[in-house]
Design a protein around this motif. Structure first.
Motif, PDB file in Angstrom:
ATOM      1  N   GLN A   1       0.874  -1.155   0.000  1.00  0.00           N
ATOM      2  CA  GLN A   1       0.000   0.000   0.000  1.00  0.00           C
ATOM      3  C   GLN A   1       0.923   1.220   0.000  1.00  0.00           C
ATOM      4  OE1 GLN A   1      -2.196   0.798   3.691  1.00  0.00           O
ATOM      5  NE2 GLN A   1      -3.891  -0.228   2.682  1.00  0.00           N
ATOM      6  N   VAL A   2       0.720   2.110  -0.915  1.00  0.00           N
ATOM      7  CA  VAL A   2       1.583   3.284  -1.018  1.00  0.00           C
ATOM      8  C   VAL A   2       0.730   4.536  -0.938  1.00  0.00           C
ATOM      9  CG1 VAL A   2       3.197   4.527  -2.522  1.00  0.00           C
ATOM     10  CG2 VAL A   2       3.262   2.030  -2.449  1.00  0.00           C
ATOM     11  N   PHE A   3       1.081   5.435  -0.009  1.00  0.00           N
ATOM     12  CA  PHE A   3       0.391   6.727   0.073  1.00  0.00           C
ATOM     13  C   PHE A   3       1.423   7.819  -0.172  1.00  0.00           C
ATOM     14  CE2 PHE A   3      -2.805   5.294   3.624  1.00  0.00           C
ATOM     15  CZ  PHE A   3      -3.445   4.460   2.724  1.00  0.00           C
ATOM     16  N   ILE A   4       1.117   8.731  -1.082  1.00  0.00           N
ATOM     17  CA  ILE A   4       1.942   9.924  -1.209  1.00  0.00           C
ATOM     18  C   ILE A   4       1.427  10.883  -0.137  1.00  0.00           C
ATOM     19  CG2 ILE A   4       2.867  11.681  -2.763  1.00  0.00           C
ATOM     20  CD1 ILE A   4       2.912   8.617  -3.772  1.00  0.00           C
ATOM     21  N   MET A   5       2.243  11.118   0.864  1.00  0.00           N
ATOM     22  CA  MET A   5       1.802  11.934   1.999  1.00  0.00           C
ATOM     23  C   MET A   5       1.877  13.425   1.703  1.00  0.00           C
ATOM     24  SD  MET A   5       0.988   9.601   4.116  1.00  0.00           S
ATOM     25  CE  MET A   5       0.702  10.588   5.586  1.00  0.00           C
ATOM     26  N   SER A   6       2.977  13.843   1.123  1.00  0.00           N
ATOM     27  CA  SER A   6       3.141  15.255   0.802  1.00  0.00           C
ATOM     28  C   SER A   6       4.201  15.423  -0.265  1.00  0.00           C
ATOM     29  CB  SER A   6       3.480  16.089   2.054  1.00  0.00           C
ATOM     30  OG  SER A   6       4.272  15.362   2.945  1.00  0.00           O
ATOM     31  N   ALA A   7       4.164  16.602  -0.871  1.00  0.00           N
ATOM     32  CA  ALA A   7       5.132  16.940  -1.920  1.00  0.00           C
ATOM     33  C   ALA A   7       5.073  18.446  -2.110  1.00  0.00           C
ATOM     34  CB  ALA A   7       4.798  16.228  -3.232  1.00  0.00           C
ATOM     35  N   ASP A   8       6.120  18.994  -2.677  1.00  0.00           N
ATOM     36  CA  ASP A   8       6.092  20.426  -2.968  1.00  0.00           C
ATOM     37  C   ASP A   8       5.069  20.699  -4.078  1.00  0.00           C
ATOM     38  OD1 ASP A   8       8.301  19.205  -4.789  1.00  0.00           O
ATOM     39  OD2 ASP A   8       7.814  21.115  -5.733  1.00  0.00           O
ATOM     40  N   LEU A   9       4.662  21.930  -4.222  1.00  0.00           N
ATOM     41  CA  LEU A   9       3.540  22.266  -5.099  1.00  0.00           C
ATOM     42  C   LEU A   9       3.760  21.871  -6.552  1.00  0.00           C
ATOM     43  CD1 LEU A   9       2.395  25.748  -3.741  1.00  0.00           C
ATOM     44  CD2 LEU A   9       1.182  23.550  -3.587  1.00  0.00           C
ATOM     45  N   GLU A  10       4.986  21.937  -7.005  1.00  0.00           N
ATOM     46  CA  GLU A  10       5.262  21.647  -8.420  1.00  0.00           C
ATOM     47  C   GLU A  10       5.723  20.209  -8.645  1.00  0.00           C
ATOM     48  OE1 GLU A  10       4.583  24.056 -10.445  1.00  0.00           O
ATOM     49  OE2 GLU A  10       4.243  25.512  -8.857  1.00  0.00           O
ATOM     50  N   PHE A  11       5.803  19.406  -7.595  1.00  0.00           N
ATOM     51  CA  PHE A  11       6.351  18.041  -7.674  1.00  0.00           C
ATOM     52  C   PHE A  11       7.755  18.077  -8.277  1.00  0.00           C
ATOM     53  CE2 PHE A  11       1.721  17.895  -8.410  1.00  0.00           C
ATOM     54  CZ  PHE A  11       1.351  17.358  -7.186  1.00  0.00           C
ATOM     55  N   ALA A  12       8.491  19.090  -7.930  1.00  0.00           N
ATOM     56  CA  ALA A  12       9.791  19.330  -8.567  1.00  0.00           C
ATOM     57  C   ALA A  12      10.952  19.210  -7.597  1.00  0.00           C
ATOM     58  CB  ALA A  12       9.809  20.721  -9.201  1.00  0.00           C
ATOM     59  N   THR A  13      10.689  19.066  -6.298  1.00  0.00           N
ATOM     60  CA  THR A  13      11.801  19.114  -5.345  1.00  0.00           C
ATOM     61  C   THR A  13      11.797  17.947  -4.357  1.00  0.00           C
ATOM     62  OG1 THR A  13      11.638  21.514  -5.502  1.00  0.00           O
ATOM     63  CG2 THR A  13      13.062  20.641  -3.774  1.00  0.00           C
ATOM     64  N   TRP A  14      10.686  17.753  -3.644  1.00  0.00           N
ATOM     65  CA  TRP A  14      10.696  16.740  -2.591  1.00  0.00           C
ATOM     66  C   TRP A  14       9.336  16.088  -2.421  1.00  0.00           C
ATOM     67  CZ3 TRP A  14       7.086  17.557   1.154  1.00  0.00           C
ATOM     68  CH2 TRP A  14       6.617  18.875   1.320  1.00  0.00           C
ATOM     69  N   THR A  15       9.332  14.905  -1.799  1.00  0.00           N
ATOM     70  CA  THR A  15       8.082  14.216  -1.479  1.00  0.00           C
ATOM     71  C   THR A  15       8.291  13.300  -0.279  1.00  0.00           C
ATOM     72  OG1 THR A  15       6.289  12.852  -2.389  1.00  0.00           O
ATOM     73  CG2 THR A  15       8.516  12.238  -3.009  1.00  0.00           C
ATOM     74  N   ILE A  16       7.186  13.036   0.425  1.00  0.00           N
ATOM     75  CA  ILE A  16       7.196  12.051   1.516  1.00  0.00           C
ATOM     76  C   ILE A  16       6.248  10.928   1.104  1.00  0.00           C
ATOM     77  CG2 ILE A  16       6.721  11.604   3.958  1.00  0.00           C
ATOM     78  CD1 ILE A  16       8.779  13.713   3.865  1.00  0.00           C
ATOM     79  N   MET A  17       6.745   9.702   1.134  1.00  0.00           N
ATOM     80  CA  MET A  17       5.953   8.548   0.706  1.00  0.00           C
ATOM     81  C   MET A  17       5.882   7.512   1.819  1.00  0.00           C
ATOM     82  SD  MET A  17       6.742   6.018  -2.508  1.00  0.00           S
ATOM     83  CE  MET A  17       6.122   7.060  -3.817  1.00  0.00           C
ATOM     84  N   TYR A  18       4.668   6.980   2.022  1.00  0.00           N
ATOM     85  CA  TYR A  18       4.439   5.905   2.990  1.00  0.00           C
ATOM     86  C   TYR A  18       4.239   4.613   2.213  1.00  0.00           C
ATOM     87  CZ  TYR A  18       1.553   2.921   6.046  1.00  0.00           C
ATOM     88  OH  TYR A  18       1.035   1.868   6.761  1.00  0.00           O
ATOM     89  N   SER A  19       4.805   3.534   2.711  1.00  0.00           N
ATOM     90  CA  SER A  19       4.640   2.247   2.050  1.00  0.00           C
ATOM     91  C   SER A  19       4.480   1.163   3.106  1.00  0.00           C
ATOM     92  CB  SER A  19       5.875   1.989   1.185  1.00  0.00           C
ATOM     93  OG  SER A  19       5.867   0.682   0.717  1.00  0.00           O
ATOM     94  N   CYS A  20       3.558   0.250   2.871  1.00  0.00           N
ATOM     95  CA  CYS A  20       3.343  -0.825   3.840  1.00  0.00           C
ATOM     96  C   CYS A  20       3.016  -2.119   3.117  1.00  0.00           C
ATOM     97  CB  CYS A  20       2.198  -0.460   4.781  1.00  0.00           C
ATOM     98  SG  CYS A  20       1.920  -1.715   6.051  1.00  0.00           S
ATOM     99  N   ALA A  21       3.652  -3.192   3.541  1.00  0.00           N
ATOM    100  CA  ALA A  21       3.368  -4.507   2.967  1.00  0.00           C
ATOM    101  C   ALA A  21       3.350  -5.549   4.081  1.00  0.00           C
ATOM    102  CB  ALA A  21       4.423  -4.877   1.931  1.00  0.00           C
TER     103      ALA A  21
END
Ligand SMILES: *[C@@H]1O[C@H](CO)[C@@H](O)[C@H](O)[C@H]1NC(C)=O
Ligand SMILES: *[C@@H]1O[C@H](CO)[C@@H](O)[C@H](O)[C@H]1NC(C)=O
Ligand SMILES: *[C@@H]1O[C@H](CO)[C@@H](O)[C@H](O)[C@H]1NC(C)=O
Length: 201
Positions: A128-148
């Protein structure tokens, strides 16, 4: 790739606290990123920080140079994409890569940030993958959650990752991302940086 999954299982199978616990499947436990434009989110991300809910039991990563390359979504209903995950094993110096299909839960916000990734032997491991957050342009950073849930012990491997578009990361961005991970509604345990120096992959 089959070796990878098996070794990870062995490495984590002893942690009894994570046996038989389900992934966080309720959207109200987490708030995934709204208005995720998957086309813009696609492309290469470098993993900079990892954390887990295995509090006090998430060993220092024995891998480095981890990157994820997300393909452009295929406009089916629901859309699908794939991710090529690559890393270098620090212990034996080998490079692992695995290409995994992803199905997007639905196209409307915030569902577009909820994915299911299939991997492992015969595609029998579903994350299960959730994109938790990212910068407005999706150009710099992101936080991703993953669970299996890893069979046969039903061991839950829950990971939170901070990723950046650039392989190099400034210390202030790293601090900001670590703070976001800790504040993400996820009871984070040990948190580690992923070495992205001297990489050729
Ligand atoms: C790295 O290689 C070692 C030795 O082959 C192995 O024990 C370990 O599980 C591997 N780690 C990963 C993340 O593949
Ligand atoms: C998503 O991003 C793509 C590529 O930049 C763009 O063409 C498209 O209009 C965007 N979609 C929305 C709903 O903003
Ligand atoms: C989509 O997400 C909702 C809310 O978490 C969940 O109930 C549903 O099972 C998911 N559907 C798919 C196909 O993953």
């Amino acid at each position: 790739m089959k070796t990878t999954i098996a070794l990870l299982l062995v490495a984590f199978a002893g942690i009894q606290a994570q046996i038989g616990i389900p992934c966080h499947s309720n959207i109200f436990n987490f708030t995934p990123r709204h208005n995720l434009n998957i086309s813009r989110y696609a492309g290469t991300w470098y993993v900079q920080e990892v954390g887990s809910s295995n509090i006090g039991n998430f060993p220092q990563p024995d891998w480095k140079c981890e990157k994820h390359v997300y393909s452009a979504p295929t406009e089916t209903d629901p859309p699908t994409l794939s991710v090529l995950e690559v890393y270098v094993n620090i212990t034996d110096g080998t490079t692992f890569s695995e290409d995994m299909p992803i199905s997007v839960n639905a196209t409307r916000s915030p569902m577009s940030a909820m994915w299911r990734k299939t991997s492992g032997v015969d595609g029998d491991l579903e994350s299960q993958v959730f994109i938790m957050s990212a910068d407005l342009e999706f150009a710099t950073w992101t936080i991703m959650y993953s669970c299996a849930i890893h069979k046969p012990f039903f061991f839950r491997r829950e990971v939170l990752m901070a990723m950046t578009r650039s392989r190099t990361i400034q210390p202030d961005l790293r601090s900001f991302l670590k703070a976001l991970m800790v504040g993400g509604g996820f009871r984070i345990g040990d948190q580690w940086s992923i070495d992205q120096t001297g990489c050729t992959n």
